[in-house]
Design a protein around this motif. Structure first.
Motif, PDB file in Angstrom:
ATOM      1  N   TYR A   1      69.269  23.554 -17.541  1.00 23.38           N
ATOM      2  CA  TYR A   1      69.142  23.719 -16.124  1.00 23.38           C
ATOM      3  C   TYR A   1      70.422  24.328 -15.681  1.00 23.38           C
ATOM      4  O   TYR A   1      71.214  23.812 -15.890  1.00 23.38           O
ATOM      5  N   VAL A   2      70.204  25.208 -14.734  1.00 22.06           N
ATOM      6  CA  VAL A   2      71.589  25.786 -14.175  1.00 22.06           C
ATOM      7  C   VAL A   2      71.489  25.684 -12.748  1.00 22.06           C
ATOM      8  O   VAL A   2      70.395  25.681 -12.035  1.00 22.06           O
ATOM      9  N   GLN A   3      72.734  25.427 -11.922  1.00 20.46           N
ATOM     10  CA  GLN A   3      72.604  25.272 -10.510  1.00 20.46           C
ATOM     11  C   GLN A   3      73.919  26.285 -10.109  1.00 20.46           C
ATOM     12  O   GLN A   3      74.904  25.985 -10.463  1.00 20.46           O
TER      13      GLN A   3
ATOM     14  N   ALA B   1      68.951  18.695 -20.320  1.00 20.21           N
ATOM     15  CA  ALA B   1      67.888  17.676 -20.066  1.00 20.21           C
ATOM     16  C   ALA B   1      67.125  17.446 -21.159  1.00 20.21           C
ATOM     17  O   ALA B   1      66.702  18.156 -21.835  1.00 20.21           O
ATOM     18  N   LEU B   2      66.294  16.111 -21.028  1.00 20.59           N
ATOM     19  CA  LEU B   2      65.309  15.759 -22.216  1.00 20.59           C
ATOM     20  C   LEU B   2      64.191  15.110 -21.629  1.00 20.59           C
ATOM     21  O   LEU B   2      64.270  14.533 -20.691  1.00 20.59           O
ATOM     22  N   SER B   3      63.157  15.416 -22.282  1.00 21.69           N
ATOM     23  CA  SER B   3      61.789  14.530 -21.900  1.00 21.69           C
ATOM     24  C   SER B   3      61.052  14.457 -23.005  1.00 21.69           C
ATOM     25  O   SER B   3      61.449  15.155 -24.235  1.00 21.69           O
ATOM     26  N   PRO B   4      59.994  13.520 -23.145  1.00 18.35           N
ATOM     27  CA  PRO B   4      59.354  13.118 -24.696  1.00 18.35           C
ATOM     28  C   PRO B   4      58.512  14.582 -24.808  1.00 18.35           C
ATOM     29  O   PRO B   4      57.838  15.080 -23.977  1.00 18.35           O
ATOM     30  N   LEU B   5      58.647  14.993 -26.045  1.00 22.15           N
ATOM     31  CA  LEU B   5      57.733  16.097 -26.327  1.00 22.15           C
ATOM     32  C   LEU B   5      56.319  15.968 -26.142  1.00 22.15           C
ATOM     33  O   LEU B   5      55.993  14.861 -26.526  1.00 22.15           O
ATOM     34  N   GLY B   6      55.595  16.967 -25.584  1.00 23.30           N
ATOM     35  CA  GLY B   6      54.237  16.775 -25.179  1.00 23.30           C
ATOM     36  C   GLY B   6      53.930  16.138 -23.977  1.00 23.30           C
ATOM     37  O   GLY B   6      52.724  15.901 -23.681  1.00 23.30           O
TER      38      GLY B   6
ATOM     39  N   SER C   1      56.368  15.133 -17.530  1.00 21.08           N
ATOM     40  CA  SER C   1      57.549  14.822 -18.291  1.00 21.08           C
ATOM     41  C   SER C   1      58.700  14.370 -17.252  1.00 21.08           C
ATOM     42  O   SER C   1      59.055  15.026 -16.212  1.00 21.08           O
ATOM     43  N   LYS C   2      59.170  13.310 -17.584  1.00 19.61           N
ATOM     44  CA  LYS C   2      60.368  12.528 -16.695  1.00 19.61           C
ATOM     45  C   LYS C   2      61.849  13.131 -17.550  1.00 19.61           C
ATOM     46  O   LYS C   2      61.801  12.826 -18.627  1.00 19.61           O
ATOM     47  N   LEU C   3      62.455  13.706 -16.711  1.00 17.58           N
ATOM     48  CA  LEU C   3      63.543  14.361 -17.281  1.00 17.58           C
ATOM     49  C   LEU C   3      64.885  13.441 -17.304  1.00 17.58           C
ATOM     50  O   LEU C   3      64.858  13.006 -16.147  1.00 17.58           O
ATOM     51  N   THR C   4      65.580  13.296 -18.285  1.00 16.96           N
ATOM     52  CA  THR C   4      66.904  12.471 -18.343  1.00 16.96           C
ATOM     53  C   THR C   4      68.053  13.645 -18.496  1.00 16.96           C
ATOM     54  O   THR C   4      67.927  14.526 -19.392  1.00 16.96           O
ATOM     55  N   PHE C   5      68.906  13.383 -17.580  1.00 20.49           N
ATOM     56  CA  PHE C   5      69.719  14.826 -17.377  1.00 20.49           C
ATOM     57  C   PHE C   5      71.022  14.257 -18.005  1.00 20.49           C
ATOM     58  O   PHE C   5      71.400  12.929 -17.957  1.00 20.49           O
TER      59      PHE C   5
END
Lengths: 115, 112
Positions: B36-38, B88-93, B98-102
């Motif tokens: 992600y970009v800001q 960021a990461l979320s569980p595949l599928g 998808s809850k994102l971990t940043f």
């Protein structure tokens, strides 16, 4: 993509008070999430706002402190209760599941300062 | 528990120089990774996701499962690339759930 708005965009509050933040989307979405970004920190998920039922909170966050409502598929509120200076953060809502994609889109954020 | 690490808070490069923003992750299952970009005074927006295998604004990122990395690269930096970048990461599928971990983010500064 969706148009996501948050109100207020910023606020300065006194400790011990509560603030309710609104998130409005211009189309129906499946999921709505609330994140917190403390100064100099990354984004941390507070909870998933479930339509018509209680929100699902992440570890370290509780309903008494951060009550959430989601009365329909386009709107949610997050309340920060009994605020302390440690609650000074940017609060963001995000949405997925609309507009034919599972991409997560973010609102502009609400900058909260607690004195 | 899942974790995303961005070791650099600030990366300063000259215009035209190559850029590599580092991202490492730990997750017991199969992850989906995002950048992600800001930009200044703008909201957080998706730049790219690994399953799309796209190049956006000249940026690419390859998921390296062996090194648990998802570094963001661009061969020639432009001034307009200056921004805050979050991995960021979320569980595949997980799809729409998808809850994102940043990660903590890296500020890219492109100078003349």
């Amino acid at each position: 993509s969706a148009v996501i708005s948050q109100k207020p965009s910023r606020d300065i509050c006194q400790r011990g008070t509560s603030l309710t933040i609104q998130c409005q989307v211009d189309s129906q979405v499946t999921m709505m999430f609330w994140y917190r970004q403390q100064p100099g920190q990354s984004l941390t998920l507070i909870a998933t706002a479930n339509q018509g039922s209680e929100a699902t909170y992440e570890s370290g966050f509780v309903i008494d402190k951060f009550p959430i409502s989601r009365p329909n598929l386009t709107f949610s509120t997050l309340t920060v209760s009994n605020m302390s200076p440690e609650d000074s953060s940017i609060y963001l809502c995000s949405v997925t599941g609309g507009f034919g994609t599972d991409t997560q889109y973010f609102g502009p954020g609400t900058r909260l300062t607690v004195l | 528990a899942q974790r995303v690490t961005q070791p650099e808070k600030l990366l300063s490069v000259f215009k035209g120089a190559p850029v590599e923003l580092k991202c490492n992750y730990s997750y017991s299952g199969s992850p989906e990774l995002f950048w992600y970009v800001q930009y200044s005074r703008q909201r957080l927006q998706l730049l790219l996701r690994h399953i799309s295998r796209e190049s956006i604004k000249g940026f690419t990122a390859d998921l390296n499962k062996g090194e648990t990395s998802f570094h963001l690269k661009k061969p020639f930096a432009q001034e307009e690339d200056s921004a805050m970048y979050y991995c960021a990461l979320s569980p595949l599928g997980a799809g729409t759930a998808s809850k994102l971990t940043f990660g903590t983010g890296t500020r890219l500064q492109v100078t003349l």
